[in-house]
Design a protein around this motif. Structure first.
Motif, PDB file in Angstrom:
ATOM      1  N   LEU A  39       0.882  -0.824  -0.002  1.00  0.00           N
ATOM      2  CA  LEU A  39       0.201   0.083   0.199  1.00  0.00           C
ATOM      3  C   LEU A  39       0.999   1.410  -0.175  1.00  0.00           C
ATOM      4  O   LEU A  39       0.575   2.129  -0.724  1.00  0.00           O
ATOM      5  CB  LEU A  39      -1.129  -0.067   1.208  1.00  0.00           C
ATOM      6  CG  LEU A  39      -1.697   1.248   1.206  1.00  0.00           C
ATOM      7  CD1 LEU A  39      -2.773   1.389   0.099  1.00  0.00           C
ATOM      8  CD2 LEU A  39      -2.526   1.073   2.680  1.00  0.00           C
TER       9      LEU A  39
ATOM     10  N   VAL B  11      -3.451  -5.189  -2.385  1.00  0.00           N
ATOM     11  CA  VAL B  11      -3.126  -5.010  -0.996  1.00  0.00           C
ATOM     12  C   VAL B  11      -4.007  -6.205  -0.307  1.00  0.00           C
ATOM     13  O   VAL B  11      -3.597  -6.738   0.518  1.00  0.00           O
ATOM     14  CB  VAL B  11      -3.620  -3.484  -0.528  1.00  0.00           C
ATOM     15  CG1 VAL B  11      -3.743  -3.711   1.306  1.00  0.00           C
ATOM     16  CG2 VAL B  11      -2.762  -2.358  -1.093  1.00  0.00           C
TER      17      VAL B  11
ATOM     18  N   LEU C  38      -7.095   1.439   3.512  1.00  0.00           N
ATOM     19  CA  LEU C  38      -7.168   1.688   2.206  1.00  0.00           C
ATOM     20  C   LEU C  38      -8.399   2.857   2.077  1.00  0.00           C
ATOM     21  O   LEU C  38      -8.365   3.805   1.240  1.00  0.00           O
ATOM     22  CB  LEU C  38      -7.870   0.602   1.467  1.00  0.00           C
ATOM     23  CG  LEU C  38      -7.001  -0.439   0.998  1.00  0.00           C
ATOM     24  CD1 LEU C  38      -7.786  -1.709   0.417  1.00  0.00           C
ATOM     25  CD2 LEU C  38      -6.070  -0.048  -0.017  1.00  0.00           C
TER      26      LEU C  38
END
Length: 308
Positions: free
Chosen positions: A241, A258, A305
């Motif tokens: 990430l 990810v 995220l």
């Protein structure tokens, strides 16, 4: 990204997993049934889910396809390098080296990867995940077999024809349909969608059923597995990430690598260890503990995220 809705979907997935665990413990299904369901998922429903996602997405560009594939190759190269570093750091015994290398490289793609990606990003993201997982399908039956059999004294015969598995075939067919911009008749699409939709519930039931056979007492005494799981479920996906967040990828293209990297150990670890002389007990323990811990780590990855 609706974080609460995604967490709810993940909770639903794991409730179905626990149902699989329960019905196996209650002998409603047995190992034979579970094995047949696994075969059904790998050979029929998961390929149909891939086809379904590829038929429903029509505006994905060639650059995006090549980009996600290149990203996947780069990630797998990094994971391959980790197979030389992590076992040394953990001081893994020689006879367990191959299984640990397998567990480092290969995540649970078909049984958990696609359902979780579907739950987080929607069916459109399964298209991205399908392309991203091309190296997985090519490597798991070649390099993966080499890993688990590396400490086996008997000479292993590699079957490269297994590289042409249903997952690869579904992706190839899907790419042909996508490139030709040909949309099948609604009856075909509905049939493929319905069969592909079975993948998520069946997968979680099968995982839960397989975890019912693990000796939990032994797992709690293996501290090395916990350290490995922290690396596999948190450190590796977070590193990815951080590495790709400034490249301007769209949320799905950045999120799929990810999430897939942060999946638990591939169920193939147990199957291939049984067939090619690896430590199947260690493989089962790795699948169990990483799957259980992923209940906590997957929502963490989703949260990270959502902050990017």
């Amino acid at each position: 990204m609706n974080f609460s809705a995604i967490i709810n979907q993940i909770i639903v997935l794991f409730l179905v997993l626990f149902l699989g665990y329960f019905i196996r413990k209650r002998h409603i299904i047995d190992d034979h049934t579970s094995k047949k369901l696994s075969s059904l998922i790998v050979n029929v429903t998961a390929p149909m889910l891939i086809l379904s996602s590829m038929m429903s997405k029509s505006n994905l560009g060639r650059d995006e396809i090549l980009g996600i594939l290149l990203l996947s190759v780069m990630v797998y190269i990094c994971l391959f390098l980790m197979t030389f570093i992590v076992p040394r750091l953990l001081r893994v015994e020689q006879h367990n080296l191959g299984v640990y290398k397998f567990m480092i490289m290969f995540s649970n793609v078909g049984f958990m990867g696609f359902p979780v990606v579907n739950a987080i990003f929607g069916r459109e993201a399964v298209f991205y995940a399908s392309i991203y997982n091309l190296p997985f399908y090519a490597l798991v039956y070649t390099l993966g077999i080499f890993f688990v059999s590396s400490n086996n004294k008997e000479k292993t015969k590699f079957e490269f024809k297994k590289m042409l598995n249903p997952g690869i075939c579904a992706i190839i067919i899907g790419l042909i349909l996508f490139s030709l911009k040909w949309s099948p008749h609604i009856t075909i699409k509905d049939t493929v969608n319905m069969i592909g939709g079975l993948t998520t519930p069946l997968s979680m039931i099968v995982i839960g059923a397989s975890l019912a056979n693990v000796n939990i007492k032994n797992i709690f005494s293996n501290g090395r597995l916990y350290i490995y799981c922290v690396l596999k479920l948190i450190v590796f996906p977070v590193a990815i990430l951080l590495a790709i967040r400034n490249f301007g990828f769209n949320p799905i293209m950045a999120g799929v690598p990810v999430i897939i990297t942060g999946m638990p150990v591939a169920a193939n670890a147990v199957i291939l260890s049984k067939e090619f002389g690896g430590n199947e007990v260690l493989a089962s323990e790795g699948v169990f503990i990483s799957t259980m811990l992923s209940i906590l780590t997957i929502p963490l990855m989703v949260y990270l995220l959502s902050m990017v």
